[in-house]
Scaffold this motif. Structure first.
Motif, PDB file in Angstrom:
ATOM      1  N   GLN A 261       8.040   2.027  -3.387  1.00  0.00           N
ATOM      2  CA  GLN A 261       6.635   2.393  -3.554  1.00  0.00           C
ATOM      3  C   GLN A 261       6.158   1.852  -4.903  1.00  0.00           C
ATOM      4  O   GLN A 261       6.737   2.198  -5.930  1.00  0.00           O
ATOM      5  CB  GLN A 261       6.474   3.920  -3.581  1.00  0.00           C
ATOM      6  CG  GLN A 261       7.112   4.655  -2.426  1.00  0.00           C
ATOM      7  CD  GLN A 261       6.289   4.544  -1.162  1.00  0.00           C
ATOM      8  OE1 GLN A 261       5.061   4.437  -1.227  1.00  0.00           O
ATOM      9  NE2 GLN A 261       6.952   4.555  -0.020  1.00  0.00           N
ATOM     10  N   GLU A 262       5.138   1.025  -4.868  1.00  0.00           N
ATOM     11  CA  GLU A 262       4.642   0.435  -6.116  1.00  0.00           C
ATOM     12  C   GLU A 262       4.221   1.522  -7.109  1.00  0.00           C
ATOM     13  O   GLU A 262       4.511   1.439  -8.292  1.00  0.00           O
ATOM     14  CB  GLU A 262       3.465  -0.502  -5.828  1.00  0.00           C
ATOM     15  CG  GLU A 262       2.996  -1.247  -7.069  1.00  0.00           C
ATOM     16  CD  GLU A 262       1.908  -2.268  -6.782  1.00  0.00           C
ATOM     17  OE1 GLU A 262       1.213  -2.149  -5.757  1.00  0.00           O
ATOM     18  OE2 GLU A 262       1.754  -3.190  -7.599  1.00  0.00           O
ATOM     19  N   GLU A 263       3.558   2.577  -6.604  1.00  0.00           N
ATOM     20  CA  GLU A 263       3.024   3.584  -7.533  1.00  0.00           C
ATOM     21  C   GLU A 263       4.129   4.396  -8.201  1.00  0.00           C
ATOM     22  O   GLU A 263       3.918   5.022  -9.238  1.00  0.00           O
ATOM     23  CB  GLU A 263       2.031   4.508  -6.822  1.00  0.00           C
ATOM     24  CG  GLU A 263       2.634   5.345  -5.747  1.00  0.00           C
ATOM     25  CD  GLU A 263       1.573   6.069  -4.921  1.00  0.00           C
ATOM     26  OE1 GLU A 263       0.382   5.840  -5.177  1.00  0.00           O
ATOM     27  OE2 GLU A 263       1.954   6.843  -4.031  1.00  0.00           O
ATOM     28  N   ARG A 333       5.439  -0.905  -0.575  1.00  0.00           N
ATOM     29  CA  ARG A 333       4.151  -0.320  -0.212  1.00  0.00           C
ATOM     30  C   ARG A 333       3.310  -0.396  -1.478  1.00  0.00           C
ATOM     31  O   ARG A 333       3.670   0.186  -2.494  1.00  0.00           O
ATOM     32  CB  ARG A 333       4.378   1.123   0.239  1.00  0.00           C
ATOM     33  CG  ARG A 333       3.198   1.810   0.817  1.00  0.00           C
ATOM     34  CD  ARG A 333       2.732   1.239   2.111  1.00  0.00           C
ATOM     35  NE  ARG A 333       3.634   1.412   3.226  1.00  0.00           N
ATOM     36  CZ  ARG A 333       3.355   1.011   4.462  1.00  0.00           C
ATOM     37  NH1 ARG A 333       2.206   0.417   4.737  1.00  0.00           N
ATOM     38  NH2 ARG A 333       4.228   1.179   5.432  1.00  0.00           N
ATOM     39  N   THR A 334       2.232  -1.158  -1.441  1.00  0.00           N
ATOM     40  CA  THR A 334       1.463  -1.362  -2.675  1.00  0.00           C
ATOM     41  C   THR A 334       0.579  -0.150  -2.963  1.00  0.00           C
ATOM     42  O   THR A 334       0.255   0.624  -2.061  1.00  0.00           O
ATOM     43  CB  THR A 334       0.578  -2.627  -2.588  1.00  0.00           C
ATOM     44  OG1 THR A 334      -0.465  -2.391  -1.644  1.00  0.00           O
ATOM     45  CG2 THR A 334       1.381  -3.833  -2.151  1.00  0.00           C
ATOM     46  N   THR A 335       0.191  -0.010  -4.228  1.00  0.00           N
ATOM     47  CA  THR A 335      -0.682   1.110  -4.609  1.00  0.00           C
ATOM     48  C   THR A 335      -1.979   1.022  -3.816  1.00  0.00           C
ATOM     49  O   THR A 335      -2.700   1.986  -3.649  1.00  0.00           O
ATOM     50  CB  THR A 335      -1.069   1.038  -6.094  1.00  0.00           C
ATOM     51  OG1 THR A 335      -1.526  -0.285  -6.367  1.00  0.00           O
ATOM     52  CG2 THR A 335       0.093   1.358  -6.980  1.00  0.00           C
TER      53      THR A 335
ATOM     54  N   ASP B   5      -7.544  -1.852 -12.995  1.00  0.00           N
ATOM     55  CA  ASP B   5      -7.154  -0.798 -12.069  1.00  0.00           C
ATOM     56  C   ASP B   5      -8.321  -0.331 -11.198  1.00  0.00           C
ATOM     57  O   ASP B   5      -8.135   0.092 -10.058  1.00  0.00           O
ATOM     58  CB  ASP B   5      -6.581   0.393 -12.851  1.00  0.00           C
ATOM     59  CG  ASP B   5      -5.218   0.063 -13.443  1.00  0.00           C
ATOM     60  OD1 ASP B   5      -4.618  -0.932 -12.993  1.00  0.00           O
ATOM     61  OD2 ASP B   5      -4.780   0.766 -14.355  1.00  0.00           O
ATOM     62  N   GLU B   6      -9.532  -0.421 -11.762  1.00  0.00           N
ATOM     63  CA  GLU B   6     -10.708  -0.018 -10.988  1.00  0.00           C
ATOM     64  C   GLU B   6     -10.831  -0.818  -9.697  1.00  0.00           C
ATOM     65  O   GLU B   6     -11.393  -0.361  -8.710  1.00  0.00           O
ATOM     66  CB  GLU B   6     -11.998  -0.239 -11.804  1.00  0.00           C
ATOM     67  CG  GLU B   6     -12.097   0.585 -13.069  1.00  0.00           C
ATOM     68  CD  GLU B   6     -11.457  -0.086 -14.270  1.00  0.00           C
ATOM     69  OE1 GLU B   6     -10.464  -0.818 -14.079  1.00  0.00           O
ATOM     70  OE2 GLU B   6     -11.938   0.132 -15.387  1.00  0.00           O
ATOM     71  N   PHE B   7     -10.291  -2.030  -9.717  1.00  0.00           N
ATOM     72  CA  PHE B   7     -10.415  -2.906  -8.552  1.00  0.00           C
ATOM     73  C   PHE B   7      -9.160  -2.887  -7.680  1.00  0.00           C
ATOM     74  O   PHE B   7      -8.964  -3.734  -6.844  1.00  0.00           O
ATOM     75  CB  PHE B   7     -10.727  -4.339  -9.017  1.00  0.00           C
ATOM     76  CG  PHE B   7     -12.020  -4.424  -9.770  1.00  0.00           C
ATOM     77  CD1 PHE B   7     -13.219  -4.523  -9.082  1.00  0.00           C
ATOM     78  CD2 PHE B   7     -12.042  -4.358 -11.154  1.00  0.00           C
ATOM     79  CE1 PHE B   7     -14.430  -4.575  -9.763  1.00  0.00           C
ATOM     80  CE2 PHE B   7     -13.247  -4.405 -11.843  1.00  0.00           C
ATOM     81  CZ  PHE B   7     -14.443  -4.514 -11.153  1.00  0.00           C
ATOM     82  N   ARG B   8      -8.302  -1.880  -7.965  1.00  0.00           N
ATOM     83  CA  ARG B   8      -7.077  -1.746  -7.172  1.00  0.00           C
ATOM     84  C   ARG B   8      -6.948  -0.304  -6.664  1.00  0.00           C
ATOM     85  O   ARG B   8      -5.846   0.205  -6.513  1.00  0.00           O
ATOM     86  CB  ARG B   8      -5.860  -2.111  -8.014  1.00  0.00           C
ATOM     87  CG  ARG B   8      -5.876  -3.560  -8.444  1.00  0.00           C
ATOM     88  CD  ARG B   8      -4.712  -3.916  -9.329  1.00  0.00           C
ATOM     89  NE  ARG B   8      -4.877  -5.285  -9.805  1.00  0.00           N
ATOM     90  CZ  ARG B   8      -4.065  -5.869 -10.674  1.00  0.00           C
ATOM     91  NH1 ARG B   8      -3.044  -5.221 -11.143  1.00  0.00           N
ATOM     92  NH2 ARG B   8      -4.283  -7.113 -11.059  1.00  0.00           N
ATOM     93  N   ASP B   9      -8.069   0.323  -6.458  1.00  0.00           N
ATOM     94  CA  ASP B   9      -8.094   1.728  -6.062  1.00  0.00           C
ATOM     95  C   ASP B   9      -7.864   1.823  -4.546  1.00  0.00           C
ATOM     96  O   ASP B   9      -8.701   1.397  -3.751  1.00  0.00           O
ATOM     97  CB  ASP B   9      -9.456   2.309  -6.468  1.00  0.00           C
ATOM     98  CG  ASP B   9      -9.554   3.790  -6.174  1.00  0.00           C
ATOM     99  OD1 ASP B   9      -8.954   4.236  -5.172  1.00  0.00           O
ATOM    100  OD2 ASP B   9     -10.230   4.495  -6.928  1.00  0.00           O
ATOM    101  N   GLY B  10      -6.711   2.396  -4.176  1.00  0.00           N
ATOM    102  CA  GLY B  10      -6.344   2.483  -2.765  1.00  0.00           C
ATOM    103  C   GLY B  10      -7.335   3.290  -1.944  1.00  0.00           C
ATOM    104  O   GLY B  10      -7.607   2.971  -0.783  1.00  0.00           O
ATOM    105  N   GLU B  11      -7.901   4.334  -2.568  1.00  0.00           N
ATOM    106  CA  GLU B  11      -8.842   5.187  -1.827  1.00  0.00           C
ATOM    107  C   GLU B  11     -10.094   4.395  -1.465  1.00  0.00           C
ATOM    108  O   GLU B  11     -10.580   4.436  -0.326  1.00  0.00           O
ATOM    109  CB  GLU B  11      -9.195   6.403  -2.711  1.00  0.00           C
ATOM    110  CG  GLU B  11      -9.718   7.597  -1.956  1.00  0.00           C
ATOM    111  CD  GLU B  11      -8.903   7.924  -0.714  1.00  0.00           C
ATOM    112  OE1 GLU B  11      -9.535   7.981   0.359  1.00  0.00           O
ATOM    113  OE2 GLU B  11      -7.673   8.073  -0.796  1.00  0.00           O
TER     114      GLU B  11
END
Lengths: 354, 376
Positions: A261-263, A333-335, B5-11
């Motif tokens: 898990q990436e996160e 599994r990427t974040t 990180d703002e552009f990698r937000d999974g949600e």
């Protein structure tokens, strides 16, 4: 009949020049002075006669375990001194760790050096003092060695080879082929620090970062891990090729899949940013103080707690799990919610053009 | 990382994917004809694989990995020229890292280095110029490579060398321009593409206006896209919206970085130093008119092509390689006859297998999830 070997009398000479010359590899007085003044003075505080080999008492060795562990590694790092370490520290830690990840208690090391003509003697002293200090802290002895000098240009300043002997305690039997579905994958801390520190220290990319190498001897941490999780299947230090390479080796040898898990994968923000700029992947960056351990699920919490309780495991994390999806395949599994394959690295990572 | 990180937000990604799915469902697409969207830039290809974006998209969307990896479209003959220059004993040949492994007809620069050539990896042309300052007895050649993204930095380095009067520095100029390439793809027979994700870094220099012909003449939508995963998903959503609305426009999703009018100082340096070549050879795509630049006469003293005798031999791509078809989106990487067999990242036969931005290497290394499903 008791045959006494010829014993040289210790006569500590002094190196009178500031740079190593070919004479220091010639086998004569210059070489003896270098060995006595630089190596023996750093490594051997007992003042015992020098022989051509180190000798071990089998009964004493046997008290530490029922199997001998034996390993060797060569170190050719550029630059020789970098934030968080130097070639000497690396040479001791690397070999100690190669023994420790097999569950062995590291006991004795050899130190063979290849020196480039012209290397400053003081530089060599700094390296040997560093080796002696790290070995002393780790409770291992450097008991034998070799010195060669090659003409200028034939090697890069100093190459060090360390060989190590340790004993594996009864009952410990780790193996890369022992991972089973549902086991968990643990690491003991932040990944990629060494690779990033070395790339920055080379100074050819005008990047300044506070990243230090994680270079450290890990046998204490591993011992704590094995005590807390005696069912541990496998441990390996994630050096060249990073954790991606180790995970692929496990997946292939154990005929399992692995998903991380990436996160949950601990990577320092500075290392992330550094990789971002250069187009590198931290999963493939070298470490010199990080292990990947595969532990049965029911011992995962105990293993994690033991690692976190050790100074070298403060950022320990469970990063993934062994599966049975596709043999030999490692995925992440990427974040971001996607999934990608984490394959073996081809060649070395090269920075991308843009 | 701030602003990343703002552009990698999974949600946020899940919300966007859901909106993309809704949009696709409302378009009533035929089951056997997905929408083909080409990401022109290799940096996009890299992000798509790194974040597993392909596997997150509905099956009605097929991403086509375009020609925007400059290393991948470098013809074999040009690599041979590099090796010839590098093997001159008075030369220090400098290059970006990912050009080191590109195969020439006999060897790569990495192999030339192993054979004794003084080839060094640099991170910018300014590093190469600095090497020239420190090595006055040697000729330092920089391998100028890349689209409009890297073109200005090479130009500015040449201008710097000129202002300092440095004589032992030159550039082997292989810079290429994106617009004629997109045009060549649009003119390909049997074109299936429905829209383009425009290259973010290139557009940062040239702006969005040069792409207007794609929308106006070819009636294809384009969205200039950033490189973060949310940028790419957002751009795909914008493209789908255009397709659904029956529009063909050039939109700028990457406005935080890309000014519509481009970057004046960069464009000035480019026009001062370079002129268009009549034609330039592309690996897999053949010769494309006005798709490459060379140094102007005024900067001849910094032009490695004039300073050195260069073989300049045209080497045909290996017959078994189908890089051209892959670049144009006619074939998926794994449909190539030699993918993963005689052409692998360890021993690349075709250029798309060389750089991690190349579509084939990205498939090989990161493994598209759909491809994974097909082979299982």
């Amino acid at each position: 009949m008791n045959i006494l070997p010829f014993v040289r009398t210790r006569r500590l000479g002094k190196v009178s020049v500031s740079a190593v010359t070919l004479a220091h590899g010639g086998g004569g007085k210059a070489m003896k002075d270098l060995v006595d003044d630089v190596f023996v003075a750093a490594f051997d505080e007992r003042g015992e006669p020098l022989e051509d080999q180190a000798r071990f008492d089998l009964n004493t060795l046997g008290a530490h375990g029922d199997r001998l562990a034996f390993t060797t590694d060569s170190f050719v790092v550029d630059p020789l001194f970098f934030p968080g370490g130097d070639i000497g520290k690396l040479a001791v830690c690397g070999t100690v760790n190669d023994l420790a990840v097999g569950g062995a208690r590291p006991l004795f090391l050899s130190c063979a050096v290849i020196l480039e003509e012209g290397v400053a003697v003081d530089l060599l002293r700094r390296v040997t003092r560093s080796m002696a200090q790290v070995a002393n802290d780790a409770g291992v002895r450097i008991v034998t060695g070799d010195t060669k000098v090659v003409p200028r240009g034939a090697c890069d300043k100093i190459f060090v080879t360390t060989t190590g002997i340790g004993m594996i305690p009864v009952g410990i039997d780790l193996g890369v082929d022992k991972a089973c579905p549902n086991d968990v994958v643990l690491v003991n801390g932040l990944l990629g620090d060494h690779g990033a520190a070395i790339l920055c220290a080379r100074g050819d990319m005008a990047l300044e970062t506070p990243i230090e190498s994680d270079c450290a001897c890990l046998h204490g941490l591993i011992s704590a891990l094995l005590a807390a999780a005696p069912g541990t299947r496998f441990i390996r230090d994630a050096t060249r090729g990073g954790i991606a390479t180790v995970l692929n080796e496990i997946a292939e040898a154990s005929h399992v899949s692995i998903e991380i898990q990436e996160e949950r994968t601990p990577i320092r923000e500075e290392v992330k940013a550094f990789c971002e700029i250069l187009g590198l992947d931290p999963l493939y960056l070298a470490n010199e103080g990080k292990i990947v351990a595969v532990v049965p699920a029911h011992q995962a919490d105990a293993a994690l707690a033991a690692m976190r309780g050790h100074p070298l495991g403060a950022h320990a994390a469970m990063i993934g799990r062994i599966g049975s999806e596709i043999e030999g395949r490692v995925t992440m599994r990427t974040t971001f919610g996607g999934r990608r394959i984490v394959d073996m690295l081809v060649g070395e990572q090269l920075p991308r053009i843009c | 990382m701030k602003y990343v990180d703002e552009f990698r937000d999974g949600e946020k990604a899940r919300v966007l994917i859901s909106e993309i799915e809704t949009l696709v469902a409302s378009m009533a697409l035929p089951p056997d004809r997905p929408l083909y969207l080409m990401e022109v830039c290799g940096g996009h290809t890299h992000s798509i694989f790194r974040y597993g974006l392909e596997g997150m998209l509905p099956k009605e969307i097929e991403l086509v990995h375009g020609p925007g990896c400059p290393v991948c479209v470098l013809p074999m003959g040009r690599v041979d020229d590099c090796v010839a220059i590098a093997e001159d004993p008075k030369v220090i040949f400098t290059t970006f890292g990912d050009a080191m492994r590109v195969p020439g007809s006999k060897k790569s620069l990495l192999q030339a280095k192993a054979d004794g050539a003084d080839v060094r990896m640099v991170y910018s042309p300014m590093d190469a110029l600095d090497l020239a300052r420190r090595s006055p007895e040697r000729e330092v050649v920089f391998f100028g490579l890349g689209f409009e993204t890297t073109m200005p930095s090479t130009a500015l380095t040449i201008l710097e060398a000129e202002s300092e009067g440095i004589r032992n520095f030159s550039v082997f100029c292989n810079h290429i321009t994106i617009v004629p390439t997109i045009k060549a793809i649009l003119d390909s027979p049997g074109l299936q593409l429905d829209g383009f994700l425009g290259p973010g870094h290139v557009s940062m220099v040239i702006g969005t206006a040069p792409y207007e012909f794609i929308a106006n003449f070819y009636r294809k939508p384009m969205v200039v896209a950033g490189f973060e995963p949310l940028d790419i998903l957002h751009s795909i959503w914008m493209l789908l919206k255009q397709i659904k609305d029956g529009r063909a426009e050039v939109e700028n999703q990457y406005a935080r970085v890309v000014p519509d009018a481009g970057n004046d100082p960069a464009l000035n340096a480019v026009s001062r130093v370079y002129e268009l070549r009549e034609f330039f050879e592309w690996r897999g795509l053949g010769s494309i008119d006005h798709s490459g630049v060379r140094l102007r006469e005024a900067y001849a003293q910094y032009d490695a092509e004039r300073k050195f005798t260069i073989p300049n031999v045209r080497i045909a791509d290996p017959k078994s390689c189908q890089c051209g078809e892959v670049l144009k989106g006619a074939l998926k990487p794994w449909q190539c006859k030699v993918f993963g067999t005689s052409c692998t990242p360890e021993a690349p036969l075709g250029a798309l297998m060389v750089s991690s931005e190349g579509a084939c290497a990205a498939y090989y290394q990161y493994g598209g999830q759909r491809r994974q499903a097909e082979v299982v």
